[in-house]
Write a protein that holds these residues in place. Structure first.
Motif, mmCIF file in Angstrom:
data_model
loop_
_atom_site.group_PDB
_atom_site.id
_atom_site.type_symbol
_atom_site.label_atom_id
_atom_site.label_comp_id
_atom_site.label_asym_id
_atom_site.label_seq_id
_atom_site.Cartn_x
_atom_site.Cartn_y
_atom_site.Cartn_z
ATOM 1 N N VAL A 160 0.700 -1.252 0.087
ATOM 2 C CA VAL A 160 0.020 -0.007 0.110
ATOM 3 C C VAL A 160 0.955 1.335 0.096
ATOM 4 N N GLU A 161 0.399 2.500 -0.215
ATOM 5 C CA GLU A 161 1.053 3.619 -0.350
ATOM 6 C C GLU A 161 1.191 4.300 1.147
ATOM 7 N N PRO B 10 4.697 -3.057 9.217
ATOM 8 C CA PRO B 10 5.276 -2.336 7.982
ATOM 9 C C PRO B 10 6.450 -2.074 7.458
ATOM 10 N N VAL B 11 6.872 -2.358 6.291
ATOM 11 C CA VAL B 11 8.220 -2.134 5.799
ATOM 12 C C VAL B 11 8.176 -1.238 4.803
ATOM 13 N N LYS B 12 9.090 -0.146 4.842
ATOM 14 C CA LYS B 12 8.942 0.991 3.759
ATOM 15 C C LYS B 12 10.067 0.549 2.788
ATOM 16 N N THR B 13 9.719 0.510 1.391
ATOM 17 C CA THR B 13 10.695 0.419 0.385
ATOM 18 C C THR B 13 10.389 1.535 -0.674
ATOM 19 N N GLN B 14 10.975 1.430 -1.778
ATOM 20 C CA GLN B 14 10.670 2.516 -2.890
ATOM 21 C C GLN B 14 9.167 2.424 -3.307
ATOM 22 N N PHE B 15 8.663 1.188 -3.055
ATOM 23 C CA PHE B 15 7.423 0.972 -3.777
ATOM 24 C C PHE B 15 6.274 1.094 -2.870
ATOM 25 N N GLY B 16 6.588 1.459 -1.722
ATOM 26 C CA GLY B 16 5.553 1.806 -0.585
ATOM 27 C C GLY B 16 5.440 1.015 0.678
ATOM 28 N N TYR B 17 4.770 0.619 1.194
ATOM 29 C CA TYR B 17 4.493 0.101 2.631
ATOM 30 C C TYR B 17 4.210 -1.500 2.452
ATOM 31 N N HIS B 18 4.875 -2.440 2.988
ATOM 32 C CA HIS B 18 4.687 -3.794 2.551
ATOM 33 C C HIS B 18 4.362 -4.221 3.979
ATOM 34 N N LEU B 19 3.261 -5.237 3.971
ATOM 35 C CA LEU B 19 3.353 -6.401 5.233
ATOM 36 C C LEU B 19 3.485 -7.525 4.746
#
Length: 91
Positions: A12-13, A77-86
């Protein structure tokens, strides 16, 4: 520790949205159903399943968390250049 793991994720963003989804999952919502409904990644069609991967195949921030998870565990939540991942470790 295995050098090949299997994970699913929800992308997600916004961090606030990721945190809200994590609360829902902790309250009993199915990870795959949430991924299919909300994730912005093409893997959403497969309930977020990314299949098996080894170190070096995913972005660093994602990989660092994924390889520390126990099977069945869902990350914060993990932040990457793509957004936030679970991230959920499947195997």
């Amino acid at each position: 520790m295995s050098n090949k793991i299997k994970c699913a994720h929800i992308l997600v963003e916004k961090q606030s949205q990721a945190l809200q989804l994590l609360e829902g999952i902790k309250s009993g919502k199915k990870f795959g159903a949430v991924a299919r409904e909300i994730s912005t990644c093409p893997s959403a069609k497969k309930e977020g399943d990314l299949g098996y991967f080894t170190k070096g195949m995913m972005v660093k921030e994602f990989e660092e968390v994924a390889f520390k998870l126990e099977i069945g565990q869902v990350s914060d939540p993990v932040k990457t250049q793509f957004g936030y991942h679970l991230i959920k470790r499947l195997a």
